[in-house]
Enzyme design. Structure first.
Site, PDB file in Angstrom:
ATOM      1  N   ARG A 285      -0.080  20.077  22.729  1.00  0.00           N
ATOM      2  CA  ARG A 285       1.292  20.502  22.457  1.00  0.00           C
ATOM      3  C   ARG A 285       2.332  19.485  22.923  1.00  0.00           C
ATOM      4  O   ARG A 285       3.257  19.145  22.186  1.00  0.00           O
ATOM      5  CB  ARG A 285       1.548  21.835  23.171  1.00  0.00           C
ATOM      6  N   CYS A 353       4.774  39.819   2.737  1.00  0.00           N
ATOM      7  CA  CYS A 353       4.852  41.276   2.796  1.00  0.00           C
ATOM      8  C   CYS A 353       4.274  41.827   4.090  1.00  0.00           C
ATOM      9  O   CYS A 353       3.226  42.473   4.100  1.00  0.00           O
ATOM     10  CB  CYS A 353       4.130  41.866   1.596  1.00  0.00           C
TER      11      CYS A 353
HETATM   12  C1  LIG Z   1      -6.195  23.610  23.436  1.00  0.00           C
HETATM   13  C2  LIG Z   1      -6.844  22.747  24.415  1.00  0.00           C
HETATM   14  C3  LIG Z   1      -6.162  21.653  24.947  1.00  0.00           C
HETATM   15  C4  LIG Z   1      -4.730  21.341  24.617  1.00  0.00           C
HETATM   16  O1  LIG Z   1      -3.853  22.311  25.085  1.00  0.00           O
HETATM   17  P1  LIG Z   1      -2.271  22.045  25.014  1.00  0.00           P
HETATM   18  O2  LIG Z   1      -1.690  23.246  25.610  1.00  0.00           O
HETATM   19  O3  LIG Z   1      -1.936  21.902  23.572  1.00  0.00           O
HETATM   20  O4  LIG Z   1      -1.996  20.808  25.784  1.00  0.00           O
HETATM   21  C5  LIG Z   1      -6.842  20.833  25.813  1.00  0.00           C
HETATM   22  N1  LIG Z   1      -8.117  21.089  26.163  1.00  0.00           N
HETATM   23  C6  LIG Z   1      -8.809  22.129  25.691  1.00  0.00           C
HETATM   24  C7  LIG Z   1     -10.204  22.347  26.096  1.00  0.00           C
HETATM   25  C8  LIG Z   1      -8.201  23.005  24.790  1.00  0.00           C
HETATM   26  O5  LIG Z   1      -8.866  24.052  24.320  1.00  0.00           O
END
Ligand SMILES: *Cc1c(COP(=O)(O)O)cnc(C)c1O
Length: 430
Positions: A285, A353
């Site tokens: 993210r 919807c």
């Molecule tokens: C989803 C995930 C991330 C990334 O998470 P963010 O919140 O997008 O930084 C990193 N490591 C694992 C194992 C994940 O499942």
């Protein structure tokens, strides 16, 4: 609910002479060329996030493996790979995508609580740099696959540190109530087992406690628990050389509270820089969220009782975070609202919807009329990747912008292509 119009807070996205720009391109120009809805991503914003992270972690050497589930657009993957990032993947599909983007297999970390035997075989065949194991059954299966092809597979164990990340319940992963990881108390036993298994090269530990974490304390607690485990693993007589510290770094959806990455970097160095392990983090993210917008056009306005609804041409199938996690994305009209405009509270809703097809009630938007364009902000992460074709709405197009250049990075899906996947049994009349 916010009472003020939330202006763009990202350096690469903002108003110039009354129009919203993404880098040096007017968003309206892209809309006129390709039509709405579409996602647009600022390449420079993505590069800047990587630089910010590296600055915050310096002088510790930490490999960034971008968690591509946040946004797997091939152009973005190529850009990130070009910056030296590895990839954190969670499925065989992501393995194929990241290899297609030219990422070296050595730089791929395969996470995920439910890898199938087929996915494990594909990962071993490709020679991925690391498989993160989440259960003893998975460990035994990887060992079997490895023995069958006469390889030793690099593995780290994902432990569940039982730390509450204080984020939304649907994106908390690091407590004993979640499905993720090997329980903290079992970590030593499983590590010892993994260290003796033929076919397994047990290198270290991984943690990931959740997503959109803006509080620094859960990270500190987690890293301290990891440091403690490293000591205990060595005391047990086993080797540990790798630590994968996961992602979860939170961003700002409203211009206010993102994670303080400078403090994050300092805590990581303080707790783990001297433990004699190679370090990796897996932000998703943080790298892409603020770089993206979803651009949509206003279709209609209507008043029901005392509420005003503005219906736009993007829906929950295009951006489901509000429906899924009550998330709220800022709305930035493409024409800059004049300072003296009187706000008109309205619900911004999509055409799907479902009553959950709403982006929220916005208290302070200027009146929007049919044909106006707007952007849902901070839409670079967990938006396009979660979209669906519900209501037979094709996946929308994605535009990549860098400086004054832009390109159609992903075409809009076509209904014709969707229809081609289907066939009726021959006993069904045409
Ligand atoms: C989803 C995930 C991330 C990334 O998470 P963010 O919140 O997008 O930084 C990193 N490591 C694992 C194992 C994940 O499942």
């Amino acid at each position: 609910m916010t009472a003020e119009f939330v202006r763009p807070h990202v350096a690469q996205i903002g108003y110039r002479s009354g129009e919203l720009f993404i880098e040096q391109v007017p968003v309206r120009t892209i809309a006129e060329k390709f039509g709405t809805p579409f996602y647009a991503y600022s390449a420079s914003a993505v590069c800047q996030r990587i630089e910010m992270l590296r600055d915050a972690l310096h002088p510790a050497e930490v490999q960034i493996c971008y968690a591509m589930k946040a946004n797997n657009n091939l152009s973005l993957l190529r850009i990130l790979s070009g910056l030296g990032c590895g990839m954190d993947i969670v499925s065989g599909g992501e393995l194929e995508r990241t290899l297609a983007a030219g990422v070296p297999a050595q730089k791929i970390v395969f996470s995920g609580v439910g890898k199938s035997e087929q996915e494990i075989k594909a990962a071993v065949a490709a020679g991925v740099g690391q498989l993160n194991v989440e259960s003893t059954e998975e460990l035994e299966l990887i060992a079997k696959v490895a023995r069958n092809v006469g390889r030793k597979v690099p593995v780290v164990l994902r432990v569940n540190p039982d730390v509450d990340a204080a984020t939304h319940p649907k994106i908390t992963t690091g407590t004993r109530h979640n499905k993720f990881g090997i329980p903290y108390e079992a970590a030593l036993t499983v590590y010892a087992r993994a260290s003796t298994l033929p076919g397994i090269d047990c290198l270290g530990l991984a943690v990931h406690i959740g997503s959109q974490i803006t509080d620094i304390l859960p990270f500190r607690k987690t890293f301290e628990r990891v440091a403690e485990l490293v000591g205990r693993i060595r005391a047990q007589g086993n080797t540990i050389t790798r630590l994968d510290l996961g992602g979860g770094l939170g961003v700002s959806y409203d211009g206010r509270s993102g994670i303080d990455i400078v403090t994050y970097g300092a805590i990581l160095r303080e707790t783990l820089a001297d433990c004699g392990c190679e370090l990796t983090i897996e932000p998703g993210r943080f790298v892409v969220a603020e770089a993206g917008i979803l651009v949509s056009e206003v279709l209609y306005n209507k008043v029901q009782g005392s509420e005003k609804f503005t219906i736009v041409d993007a829906g929950m199938n295009d951006l489901m975070r509000p429906a899924l996690y009550d998330a709220r994305h800022p709305i930035w009209p493409i024409a800059e609202p004049a300072a003296e405009t009187l706000a008109e509270p309205c619900h911004i809703v999509g055409p799907v919807c479902e009553s959950s097809d709403t982006f929220g009630k916005y208290e302070a938007l200027p009146p929007l009329v049919s044909g106006d364009l707007l952007a849902l902000g901070v839409a670079g992460a967990y938006c396009a990747v979660m979209s669906s074709s519900y209501n037979a709405r094709p996946l929308v197009q994605e535009i990549l912008v860098e400086g004054n250049r832009y390109c159609l990075a992903r075409h809009r899906q076509t209904v014709a292509a969707m229809l081609k996947l289907e066939q009726a049994g021959e006993w069904i009349a045409a």
